[in-house]
Design a protein around this motif. Structure first.
Motif, PDB file in Angstrom:
ATOM      1  N   LEU A   1       0.829  -1.209   0.000  1.00 42.57           N
ATOM      2  CA  LEU A   1       0.000   0.000   0.000  1.00 42.57           C
ATOM      3  C   LEU A   1       0.865   1.261   0.000  1.00 42.57           C
ATOM      4  O   LEU A   1       0.595   2.203  -0.753  1.00 42.57           O
ATOM      5  CB  LEU A   1      -0.924   0.017   1.227  1.00 42.57           C
ATOM      6  N   GLU A   2       1.902   1.264   0.828  1.00 39.97           N
ATOM      7  CA  GLU A   2       2.779   2.441   0.916  1.00 39.97           C
ATOM      8  C   GLU A   2       3.480   2.716  -0.414  1.00 39.97           C
ATOM      9  O   GLU A   2       3.619   3.877  -0.817  1.00 39.97           O
ATOM     10  CB  GLU A   2       3.794   2.256   2.035  1.00 39.97           C
ATOM     11  N   GLY A   3       3.885   1.667  -1.106  1.00 40.44           N
ATOM     12  CA  GLY A   3       4.509   1.843  -2.412  1.00 40.44           C
ATOM     13  C   GLY A   3       3.543   2.485  -3.404  1.00 40.44           C
ATOM     14  O   GLY A   3       3.919   3.373  -4.179  1.00 40.44           O
TER      15      GLY A   3
ATOM     16  N   CYS B   1     -15.272   5.457  -0.602  1.00 39.46           N
ATOM     17  CA  CYS B   1     -14.512   4.323  -0.055  1.00 39.46           C
ATOM     18  C   CYS B   1     -13.553   4.797   1.036  1.00 39.46           C
ATOM     19  O   CYS B   1     -13.414   4.143   2.073  1.00 39.46           O
ATOM     20  CB  CYS B   1     -13.742   3.608  -1.164  1.00 39.46           C
ATOM     21  N   ARG B   2     -12.890   5.923   0.798  1.00 39.67           N
ATOM     22  CA  ARG B   2     -11.949   6.472   1.786  1.00 39.67           C
ATOM     23  C   ARG B   2     -12.668   6.789   3.096  1.00 39.67           C
ATOM     24  O   ARG B   2     -12.190   6.456   4.182  1.00 39.67           O
ATOM     25  CB  ARG B   2     -11.271   7.728   1.242  1.00 39.67           C
TER      26      ARG B   2
ATOM     27  N   SER C   1      -6.832   4.030   3.618  1.00 37.98           N
ATOM     28  CA  SER C   1      -7.560   5.289   3.441  1.00 37.98           C
ATOM     29  C   SER C   1      -6.677   6.333   2.776  1.00 37.98           C
ATOM     30  O   SER C   1      -7.149   7.110   1.930  1.00 37.98           O
ATOM     31  CB  SER C   1      -8.125   5.789   4.773  1.00 37.98           C
ATOM     32  N   ASP C   2      -5.386   6.336   3.119  1.00 38.72           N
ATOM     33  CA  ASP C   2      -4.460   7.257   2.443  1.00 38.72           C
ATOM     34  C   ASP C   2      -4.364   6.936   0.955  1.00 38.72           C
ATOM     35  O   ASP C   2      -4.370   7.829   0.109  1.00 38.72           O
ATOM     36  CB  ASP C   2      -3.063   7.171   3.063  1.00 38.72           C
TER      37      ASP C   2
ATOM     38  N   MET D   1      -5.416   8.069  -4.747  1.00 37.65           N
ATOM     39  CA  MET D   1      -5.903   7.530  -6.014  1.00 37.65           C
ATOM     40  C   MET D   1      -7.009   8.422  -6.579  1.00 37.65           C
ATOM     41  O   MET D   1      -7.058   8.666  -7.800  1.00 37.65           O
ATOM     42  CB  MET D   1      -6.402   6.092  -5.841  1.00 37.65           C
ATOM     43  N   ALA D   2      -7.884   8.902  -5.707  1.00 34.20           N
ATOM     44  CA  ALA D   2      -8.952   9.794  -6.162  1.00 34.20           C
ATOM     45  C   ALA D   2      -8.364  11.067  -6.764  1.00 34.20           C
ATOM     46  O   ALA D   2      -8.830  11.563  -7.797  1.00 34.20           O
ATOM     47  CB  ALA D   2      -9.882  10.133  -5.000  1.00 34.20           C
TER      48      ALA D   2
END
Length: 171
Positions: free
Chosen positions: A87-89, A118-119, A150-151, A156-157
């Motif tokens: 996720l961090e990548g 979603c977030r 969530s980050d 992405m949004a």
């Protein structure tokens, strides 16, 4: 085998541990929130670019493992450091693309709006899992994963909006 068991008709449900808990218990609240997040991700993946849809689908698989972690009171913890690093990548990849400089108004496109919903659900889910961690001592892996998730959904949004030239910064 039927999906209707009638074992929950008195307001209790079974956990992987064999325990029965109230359907309104913090454990079931957290798993219900994860399930809701999974459903919203399932919807969002039909609106986002193909590479993001693949990411969301992989996250959905991880969410099943998180529900198992919660339903087993932490005895089954398949999601951990490797998934968090993944996720961090992705967060760093999209941060480089977006180059965020200010607060933004969510929902400038349908796809980004779906990701923002979603977030928000992921944040609520994170809060319900934090209760399990702090009050009951299990769910730590799920908590960390949901925090990063969530980050990722946020950035992405913004990437969707940036690609379409529709990111609205608050100045």
């Amino acid at each position: 085998m039927s999906i209707t068991t009638k074992t929950g008709d008195k307001g209790l449900t079974g956990l992987f541990t064999g325990d029965r808990v109230a359907k309104y218990s913090p454990i079931m609240e957290a798993n219900g929130n994860i399930d809701e997040l999974d459903s919203f991700l399932g919807e969002a993946k039909h609106y986002v670019p193909e590479e993001m849809a693949g990411i969301l689908e992989r996250i959905q698989v991880h969410l099943y493992d998180l529900m198992a972690e919660i339903a087993s009171k932490g005895k089954y913890a398949k999601v951990g450091d490797e998934e968090v690093r993944w996720l961090e990548g992705l967060i760093h990849k999209y941060e480089e693309e977006v180059q965020l400089r200010a607060f933004v108004l969510p929902g400038s496109t349908i796809a980004s709006a779906k990701l923002d919903v979603c977030r928000a659900v992921a944040r609520r889910t994170e809060r319900s899992v934090a209760r399990l961690v702090l009050d009951y001592g299990f769910g730590q892996n799920a908590l960390v994963y949901l925090n990063r998730l969530s980050d990722l959904l946020f950035i992405m949004a913004r990437a969707v909006e940036k690609r379409e030239g529709k990111m609205k910064e608050v100045k």
